[in-house]
Design a protein around this motif. Structure first.
Motif, PDB file in Angstrom:
ATOM      1  N   UNK A   1      80.434 -61.616  30.646  1.00  0.00           N
ATOM      2  CA  UNK A   1      80.467 -60.851  31.873  1.00  0.00           C
ATOM      3  C   UNK A   1      80.027 -59.421  31.577  1.00  0.00           C
ATOM      4  N   UNK A   2      78.983 -58.970  32.242  1.00  0.00           N
ATOM      5  CA  UNK A   2      78.449 -57.636  32.002  1.00  0.00           C
ATOM      6  C   UNK A   2      79.362 -56.576  32.617  1.00  0.00           C
ATOM      7  N   UNK A   3      79.467 -55.465  31.946  1.00  0.00           N
ATOM      8  CA  UNK A   3      80.258 -54.334  32.417  1.00  0.00           C
ATOM      9  C   UNK A   3      79.422 -53.556  33.432  1.00  0.00           C
ATOM     10  N   UNK A   4      80.031 -53.153  34.547  1.00  0.00           N
ATOM     11  CA  UNK A   4      79.352 -52.329  35.553  1.00  0.00           C
ATOM     12  C   UNK A   4      79.038 -50.977  34.937  1.00  0.00           C
ATOM     13  N   UNK A   5      77.806 -50.549  35.109  1.00  0.00           N
ATOM     14  CA  UNK A   5      77.366 -49.283  34.527  1.00  0.00           C
ATOM     15  C   UNK A   5      77.118 -48.277  35.644  1.00  0.00           C
ATOM     16  N   UNK A   6      77.459 -47.016  35.419  1.00  0.00           N
ATOM     17  CA  UNK A   6      77.279 -45.975  36.433  1.00  0.00           C
ATOM     18  C   UNK A   6      75.839 -45.891  36.917  1.00  0.00           C
ATOM     19  N   UNK A   7      74.890 -46.088  36.027  1.00  0.00           N
ATOM     20  CA  UNK A   7      73.498 -45.916  36.402  1.00  0.00           C
ATOM     21  C   UNK A   7      72.922 -47.085  37.198  1.00  0.00           C
ATOM     22  N   UNK A   8      73.704 -48.114  37.461  1.00  0.00           N
ATOM     23  CA  UNK A   8      73.219 -49.214  38.292  1.00  0.00           C
ATOM     24  C   UNK A   8      73.107 -48.815  39.755  1.00  0.00           C
ATOM     25  N   UNK A   9      73.656 -47.658  40.124  1.00  0.00           N
ATOM     26  CA  UNK A   9      73.640 -47.190  41.502  1.00  0.00           C
ATOM     27  C   UNK A   9      72.485 -46.220  41.765  1.00  0.00           C
ATOM     28  N   UNK A  10      71.515 -46.154  40.869  1.00  0.00           N
ATOM     29  CA  UNK A  10      70.344 -45.300  41.092  1.00  0.00           C
ATOM     30  C   UNK A  10      69.342 -46.119  41.902  1.00  0.00           C
ATOM     31  N   UNK A  11      68.994 -45.669  43.111  1.00  0.00           N
ATOM     32  CA  UNK A  11      68.147 -46.483  43.985  1.00  0.00           C
ATOM     33  C   UNK A  11      66.758 -46.757  43.396  1.00  0.00           C
ATOM     34  N   UNK A  12      66.376 -48.032  43.445  1.00  0.00           N
ATOM     35  CA  UNK A  12      65.036 -48.416  43.015  1.00  0.00           C
ATOM     36  C   UNK A  12      64.778 -48.283  41.535  1.00  0.00           C
ATOM     37  N   UNK A  13      65.827 -48.167  40.733  1.00  0.00           N
ATOM     38  CA  UNK A  13      65.669 -47.937  39.297  1.00  0.00           C
ATOM     39  C   UNK A  13      66.323 -49.065  38.511  1.00  0.00           C
ATOM     40  N   UNK A  14      65.602 -49.574  37.538  1.00  0.00           N
ATOM     41  CA  UNK A  14      66.134 -50.581  36.638  1.00  0.00           C
ATOM     42  C   UNK A  14      66.122 -49.976  35.240  1.00  0.00           C
ATOM     43  N   UNK A  15      67.277 -49.520  34.802  1.00  0.00           N
ATOM     44  CA  UNK A  15      67.375 -48.872  33.501  1.00  0.00           C
ATOM     45  C   UNK A  15      67.225 -49.936  32.421  1.00  0.00           C
ATOM     46  N   UNK A  16      66.314 -49.682  31.485  1.00  0.00           N
ATOM     47  CA  UNK A  16      66.092 -50.616  30.386  1.00  0.00           C
ATOM     48  C   UNK A  16      67.136 -50.333  29.318  1.00  0.00           C
ATOM     49  N   UNK A  17      68.194 -51.124  29.333  1.00  0.00           N
ATOM     50  CA  UNK A  17      69.273 -50.982  28.365  1.00  0.00           C
ATOM     51  C   UNK A  17      69.328 -52.248  27.504  1.00  0.00           C
ATOM     52  N   UNK A  18      70.362 -52.365  26.687  1.00  0.00           N
ATOM     53  CA  UNK A  18      70.470 -53.515  25.779  1.00  0.00           C
ATOM     54  C   UNK A  18      70.526 -54.835  26.547  1.00  0.00           C
ATOM     55  N   UNK A  19      71.257 -54.871  27.651  1.00  0.00           N
ATOM     56  CA  UNK A  19      71.341 -56.104  28.441  1.00  0.00           C
ATOM     57  C   UNK A  19      69.972 -56.498  28.990  1.00  0.00           C
ATOM     58  N   UNK A  20      69.261 -55.530  29.538  1.00  0.00           N
ATOM     59  CA  UNK A  20      67.928 -55.827  30.070  1.00  0.00           C
ATOM     60  C   UNK A  20      66.964 -56.182  28.941  1.00  0.00           C
ATOM     61  N   UNK A  21      67.138 -55.570  27.807  1.00  0.00           N
ATOM     62  CA  UNK A  21      66.298 -55.886  26.655  1.00  0.00           C
ATOM     63  C   UNK A  21      66.459 -57.335  26.221  1.00  0.00           C
ATOM     64  N   UNK A  22      67.706 -57.810  26.216  1.00  0.00           N
ATOM     65  CA  UNK A  22      67.940 -59.217  25.869  1.00  0.00           C
ATOM     66  C   UNK A  22      67.357 -60.138  26.937  1.00  0.00           C
ATOM     67  N   UNK A  23      67.577 -59.778  28.192  1.00  0.00           N
ATOM     68  CA  UNK A  23      67.075 -60.600  29.296  1.00  0.00           C
ATOM     69  C   UNK A  23      65.544 -60.700  29.273  1.00  0.00           C
ATOM     70  N   UNK A  24      64.889 -59.611  28.945  1.00  0.00           N
ATOM     71  CA  UNK A  24      63.433 -59.578  29.014  1.00  0.00           C
ATOM     72  C   UNK A  24      62.712 -59.753  27.695  1.00  0.00           C
ATOM     73  N   UNK A  25      63.418 -60.175  26.659  1.00  0.00           N
ATOM     74  CA  UNK A  25      62.809 -60.243  25.327  1.00  0.00           C
ATOM     75  C   UNK A  25      61.469 -60.988  25.324  1.00  0.00           C
ATOM     76  N   UNK A  26      61.444 -62.215  25.829  1.00  0.00           N
ATOM     77  CA  UNK A  26      60.211 -63.020  25.770  1.00  0.00           C
ATOM     78  C   UNK A  26      59.143 -62.474  26.707  1.00  0.00           C
ATOM     79  N   UNK A  27      59.549 -61.963  27.847  1.00  0.00           N
ATOM     80  CA  UNK A  27      58.608 -61.310  28.767  1.00  0.00           C
ATOM     81  C   UNK A  27      57.934 -60.132  28.071  1.00  0.00           C
ATOM     82  N   UNK A  28      58.722 -59.312  27.405  1.00  0.00           N
ATOM     83  CA  UNK A  28      58.165 -58.146  26.721  1.00  0.00           C
ATOM     84  C   UNK A  28      57.306 -58.535  25.521  1.00  0.00           C
ATOM     85  N   UNK A  29      57.691 -59.603  24.826  1.00  0.00           N
ATOM     86  CA  UNK A  29      56.865 -60.072  23.713  1.00  0.00           C
ATOM     87  C   UNK A  29      55.508 -60.555  24.221  1.00  0.00           C
ATOM     88  N   UNK A  30      55.516 -61.248  25.368  1.00  0.00           N
ATOM     89  CA  UNK A  30      54.245 -61.648  25.974  1.00  0.00           C
ATOM     90  C   UNK A  30      53.403 -60.412  26.283  1.00  0.00           C
TER      91      UNK A  30
END
Length: 134
Positions: A1-30
């Motif tokens: 279960x991911x912890x809610x982060x303060x920066x998730x409330x920035x409109x239209x912004x997807x902060x590239x953090x460790x969770x997003x890095x894991x989620x997008x690993x293969x996409x980014x490798x491509x």
């Protein structure tokens, strides 16, 4: 279960953090694979077949094929890697930003030359609540 982060409330912004890095690993490798001409040639010859080399989620794969630039970030893409896909399509970083903001290239450029986007009303999504009706 991911912890809610303060920066998730920035409109239209997807902060590239460790969770997003894991989620997008293969996409980014491509995306980063497109830095090599032989890979760009293979991708341009048959996008679907080239994507078969990368175990992305169906949503990530669809976002690549649609060139859903904001969707790629939401699905774990890093802007510096996804810009390799844009460059493959002949889109430079400034033009990509214009597309991603929905402003278009000239309006985006003009905004940036004039000091960038105002921070008023753009700090947190919660500030927007109820403003859609206005």
């Amino acid at each position: 279960m991911a912890i809610k982060k303060d920066y998730e409330d920035i409109p239209g912004t997807f902060v590239f953090d460790a969770d997003r890095g894991r989620e997008g690993y293969h996409l980014n490798q491509f995306c980063i694979s497109l830095r090599l001409q032989k890979n760009r040639d293979a991708f341009n010859a048959d996008e679907e077949a080239y994507l078969d080399n990368w175990p992305m989620t169906p949503e990530q794969r669809a976002a690549v094929l649609r060139r859903d630039w904001n969707g790629l970030l939401e699905l774990g893409g890093n802007i510096y890697y996804t810009s390799k896909l844009a460059a493959n399509d002949g889109i430079n970083f400034q033009n990509l930003a214009g597309l991603m903001t929905g402003m278009g290239v000239e309006a985006y450029r003009e905004m940036m030359v004039n000091g960038g986007r105002s921070i008023e009303g753009n700090r947190y999504a919660s500030e927007w609540e109820g403003k859609e009706e206005e």
